[in-house]
Every structure is written in structure tokens, then in C-alpha cells.
Write a protein that holds these residues in place. Sequence first.
Motif, PDB file in Angstrom:
ATOM      1  N   TRP A 176      -2.258   0.538  -4.169  1.00 41.58           N
ATOM      2  CA  TRP A 176      -3.211  -0.534  -3.868  1.00 41.58           C
ATOM      3  C   TRP A 176      -4.275  -0.658  -4.951  1.00 41.58           C
ATOM      4  CZ3 TRP A 176      -3.036  -4.613  -1.021  1.00 41.58           C
ATOM      5  CH2 TRP A 176      -4.203  -5.319  -0.721  1.00 41.58           C
ATOM      6  N   GLU A 177      -4.707   0.472  -5.498  1.00 45.63           N
ATOM      7  CA  GLU A 177      -5.721   0.456  -6.557  1.00 45.63           C
ATOM      8  C   GLU A 177      -5.106   0.192  -7.927  1.00 45.63           C
ATOM      9  OE1 GLU A 177      -8.097   3.990  -6.452  1.00 45.63           O
ATOM     10  OE2 GLU A 177      -8.487   3.788  -4.310  1.00 45.63           O
ATOM     11  N   ARG A 178      -3.798  -0.012  -7.960  1.00 41.18           N
ATOM     12  CA  ARG A 178      -3.078  -0.295  -9.206  1.00 41.18           C
ATOM     13  C   ARG A 178      -3.288   0.812 -10.235  1.00 41.18           C
ATOM     14  NH1 ARG A 178      -1.123  -5.414  -9.273  1.00 41.18           N
ATOM     15  NH2 ARG A 178      -1.023  -5.458 -11.542  1.00 41.18           N
ATOM     16  N   ALA A 179      -3.292   2.026  -9.766  1.00 39.15           N
ATOM     17  CA  ALA A 179      -3.539   3.173 -10.652  1.00 39.15           C
ATOM     18  C   ALA A 179      -2.233   3.791 -11.129  1.00 39.15           C
ATOM     19  CB  ALA A 179      -4.374   4.218  -9.919  1.00 39.15           C
ATOM     20  N   ARG A 189       0.857  -1.182   0.000  1.00 41.33           N
ATOM     21  CA  ARG A 189       0.000   0.000   0.000  1.00 41.33           C
ATOM     22  C   ARG A 189       0.889   1.227   0.000  1.00 41.33           C
ATOM     23  NH1 ARG A 189      -5.515  -1.170   1.499  1.00 41.33           N
ATOM     24  NH2 ARG A 189      -5.665  -3.313   2.162  1.00 41.33           N
ATOM     25  N   CYS A 208      -1.088   8.607  -7.231  1.00 37.90           N
ATOM     26  CA  CYS A 208      -1.872   7.418  -7.582  1.00 37.90           C
ATOM     27  C   CYS A 208      -1.716   6.344  -6.507  1.00 37.90           C
ATOM     28  CB  CYS A 208      -1.397   6.847  -8.914  1.00 37.90           C
ATOM     29  SG  CYS A 208      -1.321   8.042 -10.264  1.00 37.90           S
ATOM     30  N   SER A 209      -2.809   5.719  -6.141  1.00 41.68           N
ATOM     31  CA  SER A 209      -2.792   4.654  -5.146  1.00 41.68           C
ATOM     32  C   SER A 209      -2.150   3.397  -5.724  1.00 41.68           C
ATOM     33  CB  SER A 209      -4.227   4.334  -4.701  1.00 41.68           C
ATOM     34  OG  SER A 209      -4.243   3.134  -3.962  1.00 41.68           O
ATOM     35  N   ASN A 218      -8.921   8.899 -14.392  1.00 36.96           N
ATOM     36  CA  ASN A 218      -8.864   7.628 -13.667  1.00 36.96           C
ATOM     37  C   ASN A 218      -8.717   7.914 -12.180  1.00 36.96           C
ATOM     38  OD1 ASN A 218      -6.171   8.280 -13.325  1.00 36.96           O
ATOM     39  ND2 ASN A 218      -5.366   6.450 -14.286  1.00 36.96           N
ATOM     40  N   ALA A 219      -8.239   6.946 -11.420  1.00 38.92           N
ATOM     41  CA  ALA A 219      -8.179   7.078  -9.961  1.00 38.92           C
ATOM     42  C   ALA A 219      -7.049   7.986  -9.480  1.00 38.92           C
ATOM     43  CB  ALA A 219      -8.033   5.689  -9.334  1.00 38.92           C
TER      44      ALA A 219
END
Length: 107
Positions: free
Chosen positions: A65-68, A17, A62-63, A48-49
Amino acid sequence: MMPGTLWQNGVGFGVTRGTMIYAFSTKPLDGPVAAADGLPASLTREPNACEKVAGATSVYACSVWERASPDLFIGKDTVDMTTVYQGYAYVPAGGDLKAAIRPCPMW
């Protein structure tokens, strides 16, 4: 990348993370703030995120964890060999995001 395609970066993807910070410029990312001029006009960021970092030119958080990662669309009119410089840094979960961004010579 060929004109008319989508660029995605996988730096930092995994099971950890945290946050990846990505910076883009048509000039090298080793100069003063004024040198950072963002993406060439023929490249656009797809929503996107990832979040744009306030007060910075073409810098996104970009996170992991969110694979962004920032998604960049390379326009069909993009000239071959268009140069874009990219820099990135990882901030562990609970880390100081401002401290990670602050040393960047773009600000």
C-alpha cells in the motif's frame, strides 16, 4: 545498473494491500540457510519504509500500500557484472507473514 545509482523494484505495486517480502544474496536463493550471505559489500540498503526481517540475512518486509521496496545504492566502486540474486513473495493483507517467510530455504 550503473555504479553510483539507486535500484528500486516495483514488484507488487498497485491498489491492493498486503506485504511484499524481498530477499537478496550473492548466492542462489535455493540452498540451505548458510548459503544466504546478503548483499555484496559494494551495495548498501538505503533507509525507507521497508523493515528488515529479524533473524534473516538481507530479507525485508515492505508494505504494498505504501508502494515501498528495498532501495539499494550501487556504490561507485561496484565491479561491472556484480551478481545479486533476488527472491520475493506476496502476503495478502491479514495473511500470516511468518508462514510466508518460513518456507524460504534461507532460514
